[in-house]
Motif scaffolding. Sequence first.
Motif, PDB file in Angstrom:
ATOM      1  N   GLN A 151      22.937  56.921   8.141  1.00 13.41           N
ATOM      2  CA  GLN A 151      22.332  58.186   7.736  1.00 13.41           C
ATOM      3  C   GLN A 151      23.227  58.941   6.757  1.00 13.41           C
ATOM      4  O   GLN A 151      22.737  59.605   5.824  1.00 13.41           O
ATOM      5  CB  GLN A 151      22.060  59.051   8.967  1.00 13.41           C
ATOM      6  CG  GLN A 151      21.280  60.327   8.681  1.00 13.41           C
ATOM      7  CD  GLN A 151      19.926  60.055   8.057  1.00 13.41           C
ATOM      8  OE1 GLN A 151      19.116  59.337   8.622  1.00 13.41           O
ATOM      9  NE2 GLN A 151      19.670  60.627   6.880  1.00 13.41           N
ATOM     10  N   GLN A 152      24.530  58.862   6.959  1.00 10.91           N
ATOM     11  CA  GLN A 152      25.451  59.502   6.012  1.00 10.91           C
ATOM     12  C   GLN A 152      25.283  58.927   4.612  1.00 10.91           C
ATOM     13  O   GLN A 152      25.345  59.657   3.614  1.00 10.91           O
ATOM     14  CB  GLN A 152      26.891  59.328   6.493  1.00 10.91           C
ATOM     15  CG  GLN A 152      27.227  60.107   7.753  1.00 10.91           C
ATOM     16  CD  GLN A 152      28.607  59.763   8.291  1.00 10.91           C
ATOM     17  OE1 GLN A 152      29.265  58.840   7.811  1.00 10.91           O
ATOM     18  NE2 GLN A 152      29.047  60.487   9.309  1.00 10.91           N
ATOM     19  N   ILE A 153      25.074  57.613   4.528  1.00 11.54           N
ATOM     20  CA  ILE A 153      24.849  56.984   3.225  1.00 11.54           C
ATOM     21  C   ILE A 153      23.549  57.481   2.619  1.00 11.54           C
ATOM     22  O   ILE A 153      23.485  57.830   1.426  1.00 11.54           O
ATOM     23  CB  ILE A 153      24.835  55.454   3.366  1.00 11.54           C
ATOM     24  CG1 ILE A 153      26.214  54.952   3.778  1.00 11.54           C
ATOM     25  CG2 ILE A 153      24.382  54.792   2.071  1.00 11.54           C
ATOM     26  CD1 ILE A 153      26.262  53.478   4.077  1.00 11.54           C
ATOM     27  N   LEU A 154      22.491  57.545   3.427  1.00  8.88           N
ATOM     28  CA  LEU A 154      21.199  58.007   2.916  1.00  8.88           C
ATOM     29  C   LEU A 154      21.275  59.459   2.446  1.00  8.88           C
ATOM     30  O   LEU A 154      20.587  59.846   1.497  1.00  8.88           O
ATOM     31  CB  LEU A 154      20.122  57.866   3.993  1.00  8.88           C
ATOM     32  CG  LEU A 154      19.836  56.447   4.479  1.00  8.88           C
ATOM     33  CD1 LEU A 154      18.705  56.455   5.499  1.00  8.88           C
ATOM     34  CD2 LEU A 154      19.494  55.531   3.310  1.00  8.88           C
ATOM     35  N   ASP A 155      22.116  60.245   3.086  1.00  7.82           N
ATOM     36  CA  ASP A 155      22.260  61.652   2.694  1.00  7.82           C
ATOM     37  C   ASP A 155      22.878  61.791   1.309  1.00  7.82           C
ATOM     38  O   ASP A 155      22.786  62.857   0.681  1.00  7.82           O
ATOM     39  CB  ASP A 155      23.113  62.404   3.716  1.00  7.82           C
ATOM     40  CG  ASP A 155      22.399  62.581   5.049  1.00  7.82           C
ATOM     41  OD1 ASP A 155      21.150  62.456   5.079  1.00  7.82           O
ATOM     42  OD2 ASP A 155      23.088  62.831   6.062  1.00  7.82           O
ATOM     43  N   GLY A 161      13.562  58.944   0.067  1.00  6.36           N
ATOM     44  CA  GLY A 161      12.880  57.699  -0.247  1.00  6.36           C
ATOM     45  C   GLY A 161      13.285  56.581   0.662  1.00  6.36           C
ATOM     46  O   GLY A 161      12.730  55.497   0.614  1.00  6.36           O
ATOM     47  N   ALA A 162      14.282  56.859   1.532  1.00  9.02           N
ATOM     48  CA  ALA A 162      14.732  55.863   2.499  1.00  9.02           C
ATOM     49  C   ALA A 162      15.070  56.566   3.806  1.00  9.02           C
ATOM     50  O   ALA A 162      15.547  57.698   3.816  1.00  9.02           O
ATOM     51  CB  ALA A 162      15.939  55.099   1.975  1.00  9.02           C
ATOM     52  N   VAL A 174      18.859  49.080  10.212  1.00 11.52           N
ATOM     53  CA  VAL A 174      17.932  48.702   9.151  1.00 11.52           C
ATOM     54  C   VAL A 174      17.336  49.954   8.540  1.00 11.52           C
ATOM     55  O   VAL A 174      16.868  50.851   9.252  1.00 11.52           O
ATOM     56  CB  VAL A 174      16.819  47.781   9.686  1.00 11.52           C
ATOM     57  CG1 VAL A 174      15.840  47.421   8.575  1.00 11.52           C
ATOM     58  CG2 VAL A 174      17.421  46.521  10.290  1.00 11.52           C
ATOM     59  N   VAL A 175      17.359  49.998   7.216  1.00  5.10           N
ATOM     60  CA  VAL A 175      16.841  51.132   6.458  1.00  5.10           C
ATOM     61  C   VAL A 175      15.550  50.706   5.769  1.00  5.10           C
ATOM     62  O   VAL A 175      15.460  49.588   5.240  1.00  5.10           O
ATOM     63  CB  VAL A 175      17.879  51.594   5.412  1.00  5.10           C
ATOM     64  CG1 VAL A 175      17.291  52.637   4.479  1.00  5.10           C
ATOM     65  CG2 VAL A 175      19.118  52.130   6.110  1.00  5.10           C
ATOM     66  N   ARG A 183      17.882  49.992  -3.503  1.00  2.67           N
ATOM     67  CA  ARG A 183      18.911  49.554  -4.464  1.00  2.67           C
ATOM     68  C   ARG A 183      20.073  50.535  -4.482  1.00  2.67           C
ATOM     69  O   ARG A 183      21.251  50.128  -4.491  1.00  2.67           O
ATOM     70  CB  ARG A 183      18.306  49.420  -5.862  1.00  2.67           C
ATOM     71  CG  ARG A 183      17.501  48.139  -6.085  1.00  2.67           C
ATOM     72  CD  ARG A 183      17.229  47.922  -7.560  1.00  2.67           C
ATOM     73  NE  ARG A 183      16.392  48.968  -8.123  1.00  2.67           N
ATOM     74  CZ  ARG A 183      15.061  48.932  -8.165  1.00  2.67           C
ATOM     75  NH1 ARG A 183      14.417  47.883  -7.666  1.00  2.67           N
ATOM     76  NH2 ARG A 183      14.369  49.927  -8.703  1.00  2.67           N
ATOM     77  N   ARG A 184      19.765  51.814  -4.483  1.00  6.96           N
ATOM     78  CA  ARG A 184      20.820  52.825  -4.487  1.00  6.96           C
ATOM     79  C   ARG A 184      21.636  52.781  -3.183  1.00  6.96           C
ATOM     80  O   ARG A 184      22.855  52.932  -3.184  1.00  6.96           O
ATOM     81  CB  ARG A 184      20.212  54.216  -4.663  1.00  6.96           C
ATOM     82  CG  ARG A 184      19.615  54.448  -6.050  1.00  6.96           C
ATOM     83  CD  ARG A 184      18.868  55.778  -6.103  1.00  6.96           C
ATOM     84  NE  ARG A 184      18.300  56.024  -7.406  1.00  6.96           N
ATOM     85  CZ  ARG A 184      18.915  56.685  -8.383  1.00  6.96           C
ATOM     86  NH1 ARG A 184      20.139  57.152  -8.193  1.00  6.96           N
ATOM     87  NH2 ARG A 184      18.322  56.878  -9.540  1.00  6.96           N
ATOM     88  N   THR A 185      20.941  52.582  -2.091  1.00  3.81           N
ATOM     89  CA  THR A 185      21.628  52.494  -0.803  1.00  3.81           C
ATOM     90  C   THR A 185      22.573  51.301  -0.774  1.00  3.81           C
ATOM     91  O   THR A 185      23.725  51.398  -0.317  1.00  3.81           O
ATOM     92  CB  THR A 185      20.606  52.377   0.337  1.00  3.81           C
ATOM     93  OG1 THR A 185      19.724  53.507   0.308  1.00  3.81           O
ATOM     94  CG2 THR A 185      21.293  52.303   1.683  1.00  3.81           C
ATOM     95  N   ALA A 186      22.103  50.161  -1.261  1.00  2.00           N
ATOM     96  CA  ALA A 186      22.949  48.963  -1.297  1.00  2.00           C
ATOM     97  C   ALA A 186      24.156  49.172  -2.204  1.00  2.00           C
ATOM     98  O   ALA A 186      25.263  48.696  -1.905  1.00  2.00           O
ATOM     99  CB  ALA A 186      22.127  47.773  -1.774  1.00  2.00           C
TER     100      ALA A 186
END
Length: 483
Positions: A151-155, A161-162, A174-175, A183-186
């Motif tokens: 969740q910290q990454i998604l923030d 969008g994820a 799993v996101v 792509r941005r998350t990866a």
Amino acid sequence: MLSSVEVVVGLFPGQGAYLPGALALLRAQDPEAAKAIETIDTVAGGILGKGLSRAFSGDTADQLLDAAPDVLQLAVFATSVAAFRTLSDQGARFSVLVGHSLGEIAALVAGGALDVAEGAEILCHRITVLREHDASGGGLLALGCAPDRAQQILDLLPTSGAVVAVDNGPAQTVVAGTADALRRTAAIAAAIGLPSTALHSPHPFHSPLLDQARRELARRLGGYSRRGLRLPVFSPVLGRYYRDSDDLGELLASHLVTPVRFGPTVERLHRSGAGVWVEVGAGRALTSRVRSIEPAASVHTPLLPDLDTLRETGQYLAPAAESRTARHTGTTIANPPAAVTPETETYPAAATPETGTSPAAASPPRETGASFASVPPQRTSAPPAPTPPVETPAGPPSRESVAARVRDLYATTLEYPEEVFEDGAELEADLGVDSVKRVELMGRLGVLFQLGPPPDDMRMADYRTFGQVVDFVVDSLARAGTT
């Protein structure tokens, strides 16, 4: 050997739980499994215009996902349903069933809430609705971390969008999201040295992107009624056991947009006494997750090398369930379906063999990585002779373990948070539990711990607090252990 007091959890996997040749062997060697597979094939042919024939071609999961994704989902479902039939035919009895995403439909069929045809119909409607109402182009990305870090990454993403879609424990989250968001998350994960894997998924399951599909699926499933469960089914999506009062259509539709909390489910069932975990499907996707969460867990993956392993597992599990009931140890999963009354409740007796002679206990089934394609359909020699289980004396459960199971039952039945059930909590004065409900809960405890009918001189006024109720169960179990 399996302890006579172990609680057995059946795990029904979801997307990707497929091995070439598994379904063909189940169909060829087990008549009951073959009937279930034939039913699913017929239903799918009528609704989707295609059945399971492609699943018998020898294609891998990735090949099916590219060429026939609908057939892959059908094959995953059919494999679990057929495997459960084979295990049950060999005497296996489960204490609780758990499905993962798509696997919840198979778990509900195995638990008795749906028959095989109804489960296949629901799955086919799910497939068609997603095909017609998901234009997101999204997918799934697995991150090698716990949900809070994911969740910290998604923030950090500039726009939404994820979302966290699946909590598989501290080692994997799993996101789900749009292709750009994933792509941005990866990219962020790579920058901080966190492993990530794009999953081969046709849809962004368990995310708000599928809300339109959810609404349409709920409409199509609105006419489905359900039967009473023969076995308890715990939902990692709902975070509770299914109940007879549940609207199955609405709940199964809500799965499309609601996260799967598999990690917390494993932890909860482990606290409630779960000791043996069996993958009722192809491969070891879920038992691997269980082992990563509870390293000492006893896991079994019978549908890996061949059907003889599946049969051995069924025979191996049978005497454990029978002994569990006969010895009245009280070591069972807490929380039967809340809508079932004490008078009609069959849990956990439904998880034990019928009266009569049970299959002999076999040696623990082996676990290998051999592929189905290399295994002949029949063995030329008989399987090893069964080895009797090694029985060990079972002492009464600790007060702490009893309190955890009682707390779990009360929390789910009353829909209160578990933390309010402290020893000193007054059930009526503090929590508003009236005398009628308290009598009902006592009845449920009698079924849950197999205590039999309450004593004739029992007075509810003597059990005002949660701690007094726990002490009553502990004392009753101790008396049962000396008779």
